[in-house]
Design a protein around this motif. Structure first.
Motif, short mmCIF file in Angstrom:
data_model
loop_
_atom_site.label_atom_id
_atom_site.label_comp_id
_atom_site.label_asym_id
_atom_site.label_seq_id
_atom_site.Cartn_x
_atom_site.Cartn_y
_atom_site.Cartn_z
N GLY A 158 33.28 35.28 27.37
CA GLY A 158 33.38 36.73 27.35
C GLY A 158 32.02 37.39 27.49
O GLY A 158 31.86 38.38 28.22
N GLN A 159 31.01 36.84 26.81
CA GLN A 159 29.65 37.37 26.92
C GLN A 159 29.11 37.25 28.33
O GLN A 159 28.33 38.09 28.78
N ALA A 160 29.54 36.19 29.04
CA ALA A 160 29.10 35.98 30.43
C ALA A 160 29.96 36.74 31.44
O ALA A 160 29.67 36.70 32.64
N GLY A 161 31.00 37.42 30.97
CA GLY A 161 31.87 38.18 31.86
C GLY A 161 32.79 37.32 32.69
O GLY A 161 33.17 37.68 33.80
N ILE A 162 33.20 36.16 32.14
CA ILE A 162 34.05 35.21 32.88
C ILE A 162 35.34 35.00 32.10
O ILE A 162 35.32 34.66 30.92
N ASP A 163 36.47 35.19 32.77
CA ASP A 163 37.78 34.93 32.17
C ASP A 163 38.23 33.53 32.57
O ASP A 163 38.29 33.21 33.77
N PRO A 164 38.56 32.67 31.61
CA PRO A 164 39.02 31.32 31.95
C PRO A 164 40.43 31.34 32.49
O PRO A 164 41.24 32.19 32.13
N GLY A 165 40.72 30.39 33.37
CA GLY A 165 42.09 30.23 33.84
C GLY A 165 42.95 29.59 32.79
O GLY A 165 44.11 29.94 32.60
N ALA A 166 42.41 28.61 32.09
CA ALA A 166 43.11 27.93 31.00
C ALA A 166 42.07 27.24 30.13
O ALA A 166 41.06 26.74 30.64
N LEU B 297 29.38 28.22 38.60
CA LEU B 297 30.63 27.94 39.32
C LEU B 297 31.57 29.13 39.20
O LEU B 297 32.74 28.99 38.85
N HIS B 298 31.04 30.29 39.54
CA HIS B 298 31.81 31.53 39.39
C HIS B 298 31.50 32.46 40.55
O HIS B 298 30.37 32.52 41.02
N GLY B 299 32.51 33.15 41.04
CA GLY B 299 32.30 34.16 42.07
C GLY B 299 32.90 33.76 43.40
O GLY B 299 33.51 32.70 43.56
#
Length: 480
Positions: free
Chosen positions: A78-86, A46-48
């Motif tokens: 972080g390891q997956a390269g995804i920054d959370p919104g919250a 669920l990214h991109g």
């Protein structure tokens, strides 16, 4: 392009995948199928942007978890390269209704029209494009103010899932009106529902506009609204997390979103999903998803199968090799401190093992020898009456708290990397094959100033070597 905000639920601590999944480190954070953890795979799915035929895109995810897992969530994203919104921290588990409402209110506060997709973080969905297409099919009902749930087209009569009844079978996956929810059936009822073609597995995945989701709670579960709203209003920032207020949260009913809202809602649409899916609800599901060979055998790198049939052999310890000879329909799973051997047909009864271990106060029921911390991890290698030996890994740039102990002294031997060590007023660099002594009562800290992980062996000696013998004076992770 339609932008959807994923809401990932990852506060659970299921027991059906014991001994690999335990309360201290549950299955969503474990690489059960493939190289990534289930949580990482869920977030990546669920990214991109630019996904799907209609230009579907995803905003940064909102994650709901508990305080013990907050740094694991941040590290794995972080390891997956995804920054959370919250990342919203639940003070205690209240099932699924309260966290979903908290996410809806959080999103609606800035954008009532925001489309939220609520998903558990421990499911396996190999065909992400097919799932994106199903999401797109659900956007029509969402735009009309409806709540959408996703039903999995069953490939067998399954007693471990709840079901969704739809008016008639469909071939194109178009959204359908829900007839009713059906609880987990017995075997005969499951066979009948599977044969009818009018029932789907309830995946527990929901999509709606944030304002519409909040309105559904106000109408069907008003007793949840006041405590959850108060928990959000009184929430406080903690590093990169948002801690919901504990007192207000404790007043929220402990109830699932199905019981609280979905089974009562008259504006619920179901989107059928016919591609592969699993919630990995037991070791039998892991066996299926791992691709058994021609004899029905799954054996990991640390396992050897000889003349076995329909069997799962798995070792998750690099120091333990598991061998099966002449096994039929058996699952055998080994970790560094526990081994499970059971008939595959009893996969749903693994929780009984956890209950039995809890009753005898065995630590293996809930805890691992390896304990994850925001700075890395440690594992106990040997524990005696007045001593303990640990292996400790510290991430690059990370630091333990400035602390002291009442009952033990420590000896640190660096075996990989370099440590910056503080002992009272002295600060020294300790490299591989060097050691340092920490006297009882000394104020000390360990840091990794390098760019590679640092590993050391810690030998504790004293009258008491429990983890609660610690006084923190300063901590970059804001722990108590």
């Amino acid at each position: 392009m339609v932008t959807i905000t994923p809401v990932l639920l990852c506060g659970g601590s299921g027991t059906r995948l014991w001994p690999l999944s335990r309360k201290s480190y549950p299955k969503q954070f474990v690489p059960l199928v493939g190289e990534e953890t289930l949580f990482q795979a869920s977030a990546r799915r669920l990214h991109g942007t630019g996904l799907g035929a209609g230009g579907l895109g995803f905003a940064a995810p909102v994650v709901l978890t508990n305080a013990e897992f907050r740094f694991i969530v941040a590290e794995q994203l972080g390891q997956a390269g995804i920054d959370p919104g919250a990342v919203l921290i639940e003070p205690e588990g209240r099932n699924t209704a309260a966290p979903i409402l908290a996410a809806a209110l959080h999103l609606a506060a800035t954008d009532p029209e925001a489309v939220m997709l609520v998903a558990p973080s421990d499911h396996v969905v190999p065909d992400a494009p097919a799932f994106h297409a199903a999401i797109e099919r659900g956007l029509g009902p969402v735009s009309e103010g409806r709540l959408v749930t996703f039903g999995i087209t069953p490939d067998r009569a399954e007693t471990g899932y709840g079901y969704l009844e739809i008016a008639a079978p469909v071939a194109d996956g178009a959204p359908q009106d829900l007839v009713r929810f059906v609880e987990k059936p017995d075997a005969a009822r499951a066979e009948a529902m599977f044969g009818s073609g009018a029932f789907l597995w309830n995946a527990g995945i929901f999509m709606a506009r944030a304002a519409d989701m909040a309105a559904a709670f106000r109408h069907h579960a008003p007793d949840l609204c006041a405590p959850v709203e108060a928990a959000l209003d009184r929430a406080r920032a903690d590093l990169g997390f948002l801690r919901l207020d504990p007192a207000a949260w404790a007043a929220a009913p402990d109830i699932s979103v199905d019981y609280a809202v979905m089974e009562k809602a008259g504006n619920l649409s179901v989107v059928p999903f016919a591609a592969a899916w699993s919630d990995l609800g037991g070791w039998d599901a892991v066996w299926r998803e791992s691709g058994p060979d021609a004899h029905g055998v799954v054996a990991t790198d640390g396992a050897t199968a000889i003349d076995c049939r329909d069997t799962l052999l798995r070792s998750d310890s690099d120091r333990l090799e598991i061998v099966g000879i002449g096994l039929d329909n058996i699952m055998a799973i080994a970790t560094g401190d526990a081994v499970l051997v059971a008939d595959m047909r009893r996969a749903q009864d693994v929780k009984l093992a956890v209950a039995a271990l809890k009753a005898k106060q065995a630590p293996q029921a809930t805890s691992f020898p390896k304990v994850h911390r925001p700075w890395g991890w440690f594992e106990s290698l040997v524990i005696g009456g007045r001593f303990q030996v640990k292996r400790i890994l510290v991430h690059p740039g990370a630091a333990l708290s400035l602390q002291s102990h009442h009952h033990r002294s420590e000896h640190w031997i660096v075996v990989e990397g370099t440590a910056r060590v503080t002992v009272d007023d002295a600060v020294t660099l300790v490299t591989e094959n060097q050691s340092v002594y920490i006297p009882l009562g000394a104020v000390h800290r360990m840091e990794n100033p390098g760019k590679l992980p640092m590993v050391l062996i810690e030998v504790q000696t004293g009258a008491y070597v429990g983890e609660d013998d610690i006084i923190r004076y300063e901590d970059v992770y804001a722990r108590g």
